[in-house]
Design a protein around this motif. Structure first.
Motif, PDB file in Angstrom:
ATOM      1  N   ASN A 148       0.857  -1.178   0.000  1.00 41.19           N
ATOM      2  CA  ASN A 148       0.000   0.000   0.000  1.00 41.19           C
ATOM      3  C   ASN A 148       0.894   1.229   0.000  1.00 41.19           C
ATOM      4  OD1 ASN A 148      -2.689   0.931   0.009  1.00 41.19           O
ATOM      5  ND2 ASN A 148      -2.653   1.320   2.212  1.00 41.19           N
ATOM      6  N   ALA A 181       0.397   8.271  -8.144  1.00 41.29           N
ATOM      7  CA  ALA A 181      -0.330   7.004  -8.267  1.00 41.29           C
ATOM      8  C   ALA A 181       0.122   6.241  -9.503  1.00 41.29           C
ATOM      9  CB  ALA A 181      -1.827   7.267  -8.323  1.00 41.29           C
ATOM     10  N   ARG A 182       0.277   6.945 -10.607  1.00 33.91           N
ATOM     11  CA  ARG A 182       0.720   6.299 -11.849  1.00 33.91           C
ATOM     12  C   ARG A 182       2.123   5.725 -11.689  1.00 33.91           C
ATOM     13  NH1 ARG A 182       4.040   7.194 -15.771  1.00 33.91           N
ATOM     14  NH2 ARG A 182       4.664   9.240 -14.954  1.00 33.91           N
ATOM     15  N   TYR A 184       3.769   4.994  -8.892  1.00 31.22           N
ATOM     16  CA  TYR A 184       3.823   3.943  -7.879  1.00 31.22           C
ATOM     17  C   TYR A 184       3.220   2.640  -8.399  1.00 31.22           C
ATOM     18  CZ  TYR A 184       4.903   7.801  -4.651  1.00 31.22           C
ATOM     19  OH  TYR A 184       5.473   8.882  -4.024  1.00 31.22           O
ATOM     20  N   ALA A 185       2.167   2.742  -9.196  1.00 26.10           N
ATOM     21  CA  ALA A 185       1.580   1.543  -9.789  1.00 26.10           C
ATOM     22  C   ALA A 185       2.575   0.865 -10.714  1.00 26.10           C
ATOM     23  CB  ALA A 185       0.297   1.900 -10.547  1.00 26.10           C
ATOM     24  N   GLU A 186       3.262   1.635 -11.511  1.00 25.50           N
ATOM     25  CA  GLU A 186       4.251   1.076 -12.432  1.00 25.50           C
ATOM     26  C   GLU A 186       5.407   0.428 -11.678  1.00 25.50           C
ATOM     27  OE1 GLU A 186       5.389   4.302 -14.946  1.00 25.50           O
ATOM     28  OE2 GLU A 186       3.531   4.249 -16.136  1.00 25.50           O
ATOM     29  N   ASP A 190       0.327  -2.027  -4.942  1.00 26.49           N
ATOM     30  CA  ASP A 190      -0.984  -2.656  -5.078  1.00 26.49           C
ATOM     31  C   ASP A 190      -2.119  -1.736  -4.681  1.00 26.49           C
ATOM     32  OD1 ASP A 190      -0.149  -5.470  -5.720  1.00 26.49           O
ATOM     33  OD2 ASP A 190       0.876  -5.213  -3.799  1.00 26.49           O
ATOM     34  N   LEU A 192      -3.118   2.588  -3.177  1.00 28.22           N
ATOM     35  CA  LEU A 192      -2.716   3.971  -2.946  1.00 28.22           C
ATOM     36  C   LEU A 192      -3.392   4.457  -1.679  1.00 28.22           C
ATOM     37  CD1 LEU A 192      -1.278   6.553  -4.108  1.00 28.22           C
ATOM     38  CD2 LEU A 192      -3.519   7.151  -5.083  1.00 28.22           C
ATOM     39  N   PRO A 210      -5.307   4.048 -11.267  1.00 26.30           N
ATOM     40  CA  PRO A 210      -4.669   2.744 -11.494  1.00 26.30           C
ATOM     41  C   PRO A 210      -4.572   1.847 -10.269  1.00 26.30           C
ATOM     42  CG  PRO A 210      -3.000   4.458 -11.322  1.00 26.30           C
ATOM     43  CD  PRO A 210      -4.327   5.151 -11.313  1.00 26.30           C
ATOM     44  N   LEU A 211      -4.833   2.393  -9.059  1.00 26.82           N
ATOM     45  CA  LEU A 211      -4.665   1.615  -7.833  1.00 26.82           C
ATOM     46  C   LEU A 211      -5.904   1.709  -6.948  1.00 26.82           C
ATOM     47  CD1 LEU A 211      -1.022   2.718  -6.871  1.00 26.82           C
ATOM     48  CD2 LEU A 211      -1.716   0.458  -7.719  1.00 26.82           C
TER      49      LEU A 211
END
Length: 280
Positions: A148, A181-182, A184-186, A190, A192, A210-211
Motif C-alpha cells: 500500500n 499514483a501512476r 507507484y503503480a508502475e 498494489d 494507494l 490505477p490503484l
C-alpha cells in the motif's frame, strides 16, 4: 515461508475486491484481538500507536527491531490477515519487508515522507525505487505482499489564503497525487493510501485511477458508506483509536488524582472476557 502466510496474503488481497475493507487500526496484541472480535476481516497496525505503546515517538522513533516484534505479537493474537505500517522502511526497505513477512504480516504501508534534505516528500522516482525494492523482497520470499503506497501530498499541506489560491493549490495537489499514483503503480504498488484527503469529488476521481484507494477517516470525514459509494477500496483510521484509548487513560487518571472518584472507569471492559480473548 509458512503456508499460512501465503494463504493469508491471498486472503488479504481478495479483501480489496468488492465490498470496502474497513480497518480499525491496532497497536498491540490486545487491541488487535478486540478489533478482530468486533468483526474486522483484517488488522492494520498504526505506526504511531505501536511506537507510543513501546515508549517511542512516531516517525521511525521505534526502530525496525521493536516494530517487527510488535507486529509478530499482533499476528500471534489474531486469526485474520495483518498488514504492517512500516513507515518509510527504516532505511532498508527490502530488509524491513523481509522481516515483517517473517513475522507473519501479509501487507505493508510504505510512505513517501519525509523527503531528503528537509523536503517534505521524496521525489516520485525515489519512492518508486523503494516500492520496487519492497515488491522484489516479497517476491523473493514467495509471498503476494500487498504493498500500500502511502503518499503524504495532502498532509504536507496546501498553501494560499485567497479563494483563487486555494482552488489552484487543490488542483496542484490532486495532480501530484494522480501522477504519484501512476508512478507507484508502475513500480509494483498494489494500493494507494492518501491520508489527509477527505473531498469526495477528488476521492471519486482517484478511486478510478490505477490503484485501489485507501482513505484515512475519522471525526469530520464522510461515513464509510459514502466513501464506499465513491469507489474507495479501503478505509482505515490511523492512530485515532489509540489516541482515544490514551485520552481515556488521561481522563481516568485526572479524575482519580484530582477528585478521588472513578466514574471514568465505569465503562471498562470485563476483566475475564479480555483475559479469555488473549488466552489462546
Amino acid at each position: 515461508m509458512t503456508p499460512t502466510t501465503v494463504t493469508q496474503a491471498a486472503r488479504f488481497r481478495d479483501l480489496h475486491e468488492g465490498t470496502v475493507l474497513v480497518l480499525p487500526n491496532a497497536w498491540d496484541a490486545a487491541s488487535a484481538a478486540l478489533i478482530e472480535a468486533a468483526g474486522a476481516q483484517a488488522i492494520a497496525t498504526t505506526s504511531a500507536g505501536v511506537s507510543w505503546a513501546n515508549g517511542a515517538p512516531d516517525a521511525e522513533g521505534l526502530g525496525r527491531e521493536r516494530m517487527v516484534a510488535a507486529v509478530s505479537a499482533i499476528v500471534a493474537a489474531v486469526t485474520v490477515p495483518v498488514t504492517a505500517d512500516i513507515e518509510g522502511g527504516y532505511g532498508d526497505v527490502a530488509g524491513t519487508v523481509h522481516a515483517v513477512i517473517e513475522a507473519g504480516a501479509v501487507g505493508v504501508n510504505l510512505e513517501d515522507s519525509p523527503g531528503l534534505d528537509g523536503a517534505p516528500l521524496l521525489p516520485p522516482a525515489d519512492q518508486a525505487r523503494r516500492i520496487a525494492a519492497a515488491r522484489a523482497a516479497a517476491d523473493a520470499a514467495g509471498v503476494e505482499l500487498f504493498v500500500n503506497a502511502r503518499t503524504d501530498v495532502y498532509l504536507a499541506g496546501a498553501r494560499g489564503d485567497r479563494l483563487a489560491e486555494v482552488v489552484e493549490e487543490r488542483a496542484r495537489l490532486y495532480a501530484e497525487v494522480e501522477e504519484r499514483a501512476r508512478v507507484y503503480a508502475e513500480a509494483g504498488a498494489d494500493g494507494l493510501f492518501v491520508p489527509g484527503l477527505l473531498d469526495l469529488d477528488a476521492i471519486t476521481r482517484l478511486a478510478g485511477g490505477p490503484l485501489p484507494l485507501n482513505v484515512m477517516a475519522g471525526p469530520g470525514a464522510p461515513p464509510v458508506d459514502r466513501l464506499a459509494a465513491a469507489g474507495v477500496a479501503r478505509v482505515s483510521v490511523g492512530s485515532a483509536i489509540a489516541q482515544a484509548a490514551y485520552a481515556c487513560a488521561a481522563r481516568a487518571a485526572a479524575e482519580l488524582l484530582d477528585g478521588g472518584t472513578y466514574a471514568t472507569l465505569a465503562d471498562g471492559l470485563d476483566y475475564g472476557g479480555l483475559n479469555a480473548l488473549l488466552r489462546r
